[in-house]
Design a protein around this motif. Structure first.
Motif, PDB file in Angstrom:
ATOM      1  N   LYS A   2      82.941  17.625  -1.061  1.00  0.00           N
ATOM      2  CA  LYS A   2      83.188  18.841  -0.284  1.00  0.00           C
ATOM      3  C   LYS A   2      84.656  18.830   0.145  1.00  0.00           C
ATOM      4  O   LYS A   2      85.099  17.922   0.846  1.00  0.00           O
ATOM      5  N   ILE A   3      85.394  19.824  -0.277  1.00  0.00           N
ATOM      6  CA  ILE A   3      86.806  19.919   0.074  1.00  0.00           C
ATOM      7  C   ILE A   3      86.950  20.854   1.264  1.00  0.00           C
ATOM      8  O   ILE A   3      86.412  21.963   1.270  1.00  0.00           O
ATOM      9  N   THR A   4      87.673  20.375   2.263  1.00  0.00           N
ATOM     10  CA  THR A   4      87.932  21.147   3.479  1.00  0.00           C
ATOM     11  C   THR A   4      89.438  21.150   3.739  1.00  0.00           C
ATOM     12  O   THR A   4      90.201  20.510   3.005  1.00  0.00           O
ATOM     13  N   LYS A   5      89.844  21.810   4.802  1.00  0.00           N
ATOM     14  CA  LYS A   5      91.260  21.812   5.172  1.00  0.00           C
ATOM     15  C   LYS A   5      91.720  20.425   5.603  1.00  0.00           C
ATOM     16  O   LYS A   5      92.908  20.138   5.578  1.00  0.00           O
ATOM     17  N   ALA A   6      90.779  19.556   5.966  1.00  0.00           N
ATOM     18  CA  ALA A   6      91.124  18.196   6.391  1.00  0.00           C
ATOM     19  C   ALA A   6      91.222  17.222   5.213  1.00  0.00           C
ATOM     20  O   ALA A   6      91.711  16.102   5.369  1.00  0.00           O
ATOM     21  N   THR A   7      90.785  17.639   4.035  1.00  0.00           N
ATOM     22  CA  THR A   7      90.857  16.781   2.850  1.00  0.00           C
ATOM     23  C   THR A   7      92.320  16.544   2.492  1.00  0.00           C
ATOM     24  O   THR A   7      93.125  17.476   2.508  1.00  0.00           O
ATOM     25  N   THR A   8      92.663  15.302   2.177  1.00  0.00           N
ATOM     26  CA  THR A   8      94.059  15.021   1.834  1.00  0.00           C
ATOM     27  C   THR A   8      94.363  15.488   0.414  1.00  0.00           C
ATOM     28  O   THR A   8      93.468  15.618  -0.423  1.00  0.00           O
ATOM     29  N   MET A   9      95.626  15.695   0.184  1.00  0.00           N
ATOM     30  CA  MET A   9      96.069  16.118  -1.141  1.00  0.00           C
ATOM     31  C   MET A   9      95.676  15.061  -2.166  1.00  0.00           C
ATOM     32  O   MET A   9      95.220  15.386  -3.251  1.00  0.00           O
ATOM     33  N   GLU A  14      92.596  13.331  -6.830  1.00  0.00           N
ATOM     34  CA  GLU A  14      91.801  12.255  -7.431  1.00  0.00           C
ATOM     35  C   GLU A  14      90.453  12.801  -7.888  1.00  0.00           C
ATOM     36  O   GLU A  14      89.933  12.431  -8.935  1.00  0.00           O
ATOM     37  N   TYR A  15      89.888  13.709  -7.105  1.00  0.00           N
ATOM     38  CA  TYR A  15      88.606  14.321  -7.441  1.00  0.00           C
ATOM     39  C   TYR A  15      88.705  15.191  -8.693  1.00  0.00           C
ATOM     40  O   TYR A  15      87.871  15.116  -9.589  1.00  0.00           O
ATOM     41  N   ASP A  16      89.768  16.017  -8.757  1.00  0.00           N
ATOM     42  CA  ASP A  16      89.939  16.907  -9.910  1.00  0.00           C
ATOM     43  C   ASP A  16      91.422  17.259 -10.047  1.00  0.00           C
ATOM     44  O   ASP A  16      91.975  17.988  -9.222  1.00  0.00           O
ATOM     45  N   ARG A  17      92.048  16.737 -11.072  1.00  0.00           N
ATOM     46  CA  ARG A  17      93.481  16.984 -11.297  1.00  0.00           C
ATOM     47  C   ARG A  17      93.786  18.464 -11.537  1.00  0.00           C
ATOM     48  O   ARG A  17      94.909  18.910 -11.337  1.00  0.00           O
ATOM     49  N   GLY A  18      92.803  19.222 -11.934  1.00  0.00           N
ATOM     50  CA  GLY A  18      92.997  20.647 -12.162  1.00  0.00           C
ATOM     51  C   GLY A  18      93.367  21.406 -10.901  1.00  0.00           C
ATOM     52  O   GLY A  18      93.948  22.492 -10.970  1.00  0.00           O
ATOM     53  N   GLU A  42      95.555  21.396   5.128  1.00  0.00           N
ATOM     54  CA  GLU A  42      96.058  22.239   6.217  1.00  0.00           C
ATOM     55  C   GLU A  42      97.511  21.908   6.550  1.00  0.00           C
ATOM     56  O   GLU A  42      98.332  22.804   6.741  1.00  0.00           O
ATOM     57  N   GLU A  43      97.853  20.615   6.604  1.00  0.00           N
ATOM     58  CA  GLU A  43      99.229  20.213   6.900  1.00  0.00           C
ATOM     59  C   GLU A  43     100.182  20.677   5.798  1.00  0.00           C
ATOM     60  O   GLU A  43     101.267  21.190   6.085  1.00  0.00           O
ATOM     61  N   ALA A  44      99.765  20.499   4.550  1.00  0.00           N
ATOM     62  CA  ALA A  44     100.613  20.896   3.425  1.00  0.00           C
ATOM     63  C   ALA A  44     100.843  22.406   3.420  1.00  0.00           C
ATOM     64  O   ALA A  44     101.953  22.870   3.160  1.00  0.00           O
ATOM     65  N   CYS A  45      99.808  23.163   3.720  1.00  0.00           N
ATOM     66  CA  CYS A  45      99.938  24.621   3.777  1.00  0.00           C
ATOM     67  C   CYS A  45     100.888  25.034   4.900  1.00  0.00           C
ATOM     68  O   CYS A  45     101.708  25.942   4.719  1.00  0.00           O
ATOM     69  N   MET A  46     100.781  24.365   6.038  1.00  0.00           N
ATOM     70  CA  MET A  46     101.644  24.692   7.165  1.00  0.00           C
ATOM     71  C   MET A  46     103.114  24.461   6.795  1.00  0.00           C
ATOM     72  O   MET A  46     103.966  25.301   7.078  1.00  0.00           O
ATOM     73  N   ASP A  51      98.632  30.193   4.063  1.00  0.00           N
ATOM     74  CA  ASP A  51      97.375  30.282   4.802  1.00  0.00           C
ATOM     75  C   ASP A  51      96.391  29.299   4.173  1.00  0.00           C
ATOM     76  O   ASP A  51      95.970  29.467   3.025  1.00  0.00           O
ATOM     77  N   ALA A  52      96.028  28.255   4.914  1.00  0.00           N
ATOM     78  CA  ALA A  52      95.145  27.206   4.401  1.00  0.00           C
ATOM     79  C   ALA A  52      93.785  27.754   3.987  1.00  0.00           C
ATOM     80  O   ALA A  52      93.185  27.269   3.022  1.00  0.00           O
ATOM     81  N   ASP A  53      93.293  28.758   4.686  1.00  0.00           N
ATOM     82  CA  ASP A  53      91.991  29.337   4.339  1.00  0.00           C
ATOM     83  C   ASP A  53      92.038  30.008   2.966  1.00  0.00           C
ATOM     84  O   ASP A  53      91.093  29.892   2.178  1.00  0.00           O
ATOM     85  N   VAL A  54      93.128  30.686   2.672  1.00  0.00           N
ATOM     86  CA  VAL A  54      93.276  31.356   1.378  1.00  0.00           C
ATOM     87  C   VAL A  54      93.369  30.322   0.256  1.00  0.00           C
ATOM     88  O   VAL A  54      92.706  30.450  -0.773  1.00  0.00           O
ATOM     89  N   VAL A  55      94.174  29.288   0.461  1.00  0.00           N
ATOM     90  CA  VAL A  55      94.329  28.244  -0.556  1.00  0.00           C
ATOM     91  C   VAL A  55      93.002  27.524  -0.770  1.00  0.00           C
ATOM     92  O   VAL A  55      92.600  27.270  -1.915  1.00  0.00           O
TER      93      VAL A  55
END
Length: 66
Positions: A2-9, A14-18, A42-46, A51-55
């Motif tokens: 499950k990917i969330t805004k808290a998931t690291t880049m 690692e989960y999916d290079r795509g 979320e940090e990377a988007c900021m 907008d982290a929600d859109v990404v």
């Protein structure tokens, strides 16, 4: 996974290079940078003024098509 805004880049890539393609289309061209690996989505988007929600929705859409 499950990917969330808290998931690291690093976890996402690692989960999916795509996912890198989605991130680059959104304007995050630093996905290969070692400094970005520990940042949450979320940090990377900021940092990039996105907008982290859109990404996150684009990433979920990409994964749903697999």
């Amino acid at each position: 996974m499950k990917i969330t805004k808290a998931t690291t880049m690093g976890e996402m890539l690692e989960y999916d290079r795509g996912i890198a393609t989605i991130l680059m289309q959104c304007g995050m061209h630093c996905v290969g940078c070692p400094a970005s690996i520990g940042e949450s989505l979320e940090e990377a988007c900021m940092v990039h003024g996105l907008d982290a929600d859109v990404v996150l929705e684009r990433i979920k859409g990409f994964l749903a098509q697999k």
